[in-house]
Design a protein around this motif. Structure first.
Motif, mmCIF file in Angstrom:
data_model
loop_
_atom_site.group_PDB
_atom_site.id
_atom_site.type_symbol
_atom_site.label_atom_id
_atom_site.label_comp_id
_atom_site.label_asym_id
_atom_site.label_seq_id
_atom_site.Cartn_x
_atom_site.Cartn_y
_atom_site.Cartn_z
ATOM 1 N N GLN A 306 45.409 46.723 33.297
ATOM 2 C CA GLN A 306 45.442 45.449 34.008
ATOM 3 C C GLN A 306 45.012 45.593 35.473
ATOM 4 O O GLN A 306 44.228 44.791 35.974
ATOM 5 N N GLN A 307 45.500 46.641 36.129
ATOM 6 C CA GLN A 307 45.281 46.785 37.566
ATOM 7 C C GLN A 307 43.904 47.348 37.892
ATOM 8 O O GLN A 307 43.255 46.892 38.846
ATOM 9 N N VAL A 308 43.455 48.326 37.107
ATOM 10 C CA VAL A 308 42.190 48.996 37.406
ATOM 11 C C VAL A 308 41.028 48.386 36.626
ATOM 12 O O VAL A 308 39.937 48.189 37.172
ATOM 13 N N ARG A 309 41.273 48.055 35.357
ATOM 14 C CA ARG A 309 40.181 47.571 34.520
ATOM 15 C C ARG A 309 40.130 46.052 34.398
ATOM 16 O O ARG A 309 39.230 45.511 33.749
ATOM 17 N N GLY A 310 41.113 45.359 34.989
ATOM 18 C CA GLY A 310 41.074 43.897 35.029
ATOM 19 C C GLY A 310 41.389 43.195 33.725
ATOM 20 O O GLY A 310 41.040 42.025 33.537
ATOM 21 N N GLU A 311 42.079 43.873 32.795
ATOM 22 C CA GLU A 311 42.420 43.257 31.515
ATOM 23 C C GLU A 311 43.668 42.378 31.663
ATOM 24 O O GLU A 311 44.526 42.630 32.502
ATOM 25 N N ASP A 312 43.763 41.335 30.832
ATOM 26 C CA ASP A 312 44.987 40.535 30.826
ATOM 27 C C ASP A 312 46.027 41.206 29.926
ATOM 28 O O ASP A 312 45.739 42.215 29.270
#
Length: 493
Positions: A306-312
């Motif tokens: 979530q934080q590094v790869r921007g996934e929900d």
């Protein structure tokens, strides 16, 4: 409830779990899934709670902390209550408390109300796992303890896989209320199933209740875990908010030890005499180290996505699925082999594989391919499937009757405390690492890479800690455990 186990089991009983045991296992797995799913589902709703209740992250964290503290308070009572009231009655009571708490959580209109009802949920949820282990172990007999532990591992696998996915779906499609409401029909089904499937309780004359032990141990565990749970909020181990409850809790727990071992205390709240069993002691040391490292590091996997790869939250949960699939492959195999050749060999291999998988994750960057990351998680899952349940089977395989309930309670307390310590330690390592590596002068384009480097460093610490579990694992039984009653374990029973 006391189900006698034959001294010399039939070959069929030793080879596989019969239909009656599988039916009972279904009850236990359903209750455990309900409890474990709830923990992982709620974890993805914390951001939603901050918006709905206009609260800070530290304030909504009490929805998790309150549940954990309730678990810590009630688990020590479970062994005595199982002997006093019977496992079936207590299991039904635990499910009712959990389902009722879930319904009330969905009706909460303020954060304090939600936290209060989460505590009620925790009182029920805290009894489900140790009771489930007791019920299954008594039903199957010690000769099949490895297979039983493999069955108990199913909810531990499904929770981390489907919890974040289900939680994300319910919040996106419906509302946060449904992450609690979903437990109500499951709870009703579990109550009906348990009422029909579980054997009638055969309660023996009651033991006296250890009131002094309760006054010392339950508040001691709750205060200790409260202090540990506050570490991520303060960012340090040395804040007054952390030190005071940890010290008071530790003093109470240490004060419980001589009282529990006092020869005049025939029925202590937690039977520390179980440590006279070499297998139990070694298994608890191994379980503690493994829970600290594996559960602590495991908390960071979805955060990285979530934080590094921007996934929900939904896609982060989907990306974690390979870990569960890996464990699904090895867990039933490990259960059978632990019964036949002893858990020691299985655990040594499982720990090595887990360390390799976590070591692979320590090399990640902000652009590491998802194929590599999912392979790493799959390898970790393969290792975990051959580690956790065989360790528990080593601890419980030599226990009998009353000591089964006490032993499973002790193992669950150790696992809960160790997992809480691991969560706090790894959260602080990550938070402080990010503070040291990323400053206001860090160029925006470098932030993802620097963040990923910090994650990699923390995962390396996790891999080293997992590898250290090889030391106690080396002393676990590496041949089939002989199932004899240890007179030292029957003191006071």
């Amino acid at each position: 409830m006391s189900i006698e186990t034959p001294t010399q089991p039939t070959p069929a009983a030793s080879d596989k779990l019969d239909r009656q045991v599988l039916v009972i296992a279904g009850v236990v797995v359903l209750g455990a899934i309900m409890s474990i799913l709830d923990i992982t589902i709620v974890s993805v709703a914390l951001q939603t709670f901050t918006q709905v209740f206009d609260a800070t992250a530290a304030q909504v964290a009490w929805t998790m902390t309150g549940y954990t503290l309730a678990l810590a308070a009630v688990i020590p009572l479970t062994g005595w209550a199982a002997d006093r009231f019977g496992t079936k009655r207590l299991y039904l009571t635990a499910i009712v408390l959990f389902a009722l708490g879930s319904a009330l959580c969905a009706l909460a209109t303020s954060l304090p109300m939600l936290v209060t009802f989460r505590v009620l949920q925790g009182l029920g949820g805290g009894m489900l796992m140790p009771l489930g282990m007791t019920i299954l172990t008594r039903a199957a007999g010690p000769e099949r303890i490895g297979r039983v532990m493999a069955v108990m591992g199913i909810p531990m696998l499904l929770g981390p896989i489907f919890g974040p996915i289900l939680g994300g779906l319910l919040i996106d499609v419906a509302s946060w209320h449904w992450i609690f409401l979903i437990n109500v029909p499951i709870g009703i089904a579990a109550i009906v199933y348990a009422a029909i499937a579980l054997p009638k309780d055969d309660v023996q004359p009651s033991e006296s209740f250890d009131w002094l032990g309760m006054v010392l141990l339950s508040p001691g565990l709750a205060l200790f875990l409260y202090g540990i749970s506050t570490i991520p909020e303060t960012g340090t181990f040395f804040a007054t908010k952390v030190v005071v409850p940890v010290v008071i809790g530790t003093v109470l727990i240490v004060g419980f030890i001589p009282w529990a071992l006092n020869r005049h205390n025939a029925h202590p709240l937690i039977d520390l005499r179980l440590f006279k069993n070499r297998n139990m002691t070694i298994a608890i040391v191994a379980m503690s180290l493994f829970a600290i490292s594996f559960f602590g590091a495991g908390l960071l996997f979805p955060l990285y996505f979530q934080q590094v790869r921007g996934e929900d939250a939904l896609h982060a949960g989907l990306l974690l699925a390979p870990q569960g699939f890996g464990a699904m492959i090895t867990m039933p195999i490990a259960g059978v082999l632990a019964d036949k050749i002893g858990p020691g060999k299985i655990v040594l291999v499982g720990i090595s594989v887990t360390a390799i998988g976590l070591g692979m994750f320590s090399t990640l960057t902000d652009t590491t391919s998802y194929a590599f990351l999912m392979l790493s998680l799959f390898v970790m899952g393969l290792g975990m499937g051959g580690t956790m349940m065989p360790i528990m089977s080593s601890a419980l395989a030599t226990l009998r009757d009353h000591t089964i309930a006490r032993g499973s309670t002790l193992m669950n307390i150790v696992q809960q405390v160790a997992a809480s310590i691991g969560t706090a330690v790894f959260t602080v390592l990550l938070t402080n690492g990010l503070l040291d590596s990323i400053t206001g002068s860090t160029p925006p384009e470098e932030i993802p890479g620097a963040t990923a480097d910090v994650y990699g460093d923390v995962f390396l610490v996790g891999a080293v800690l997992v590898a250290l579990v090889l030391v106690p694992a080396f002393f676990l039984p590496r041949k089939k455990i002989e199932h004899q009653v240890d007179p030292a374990l029957m003191v006071g029973h």
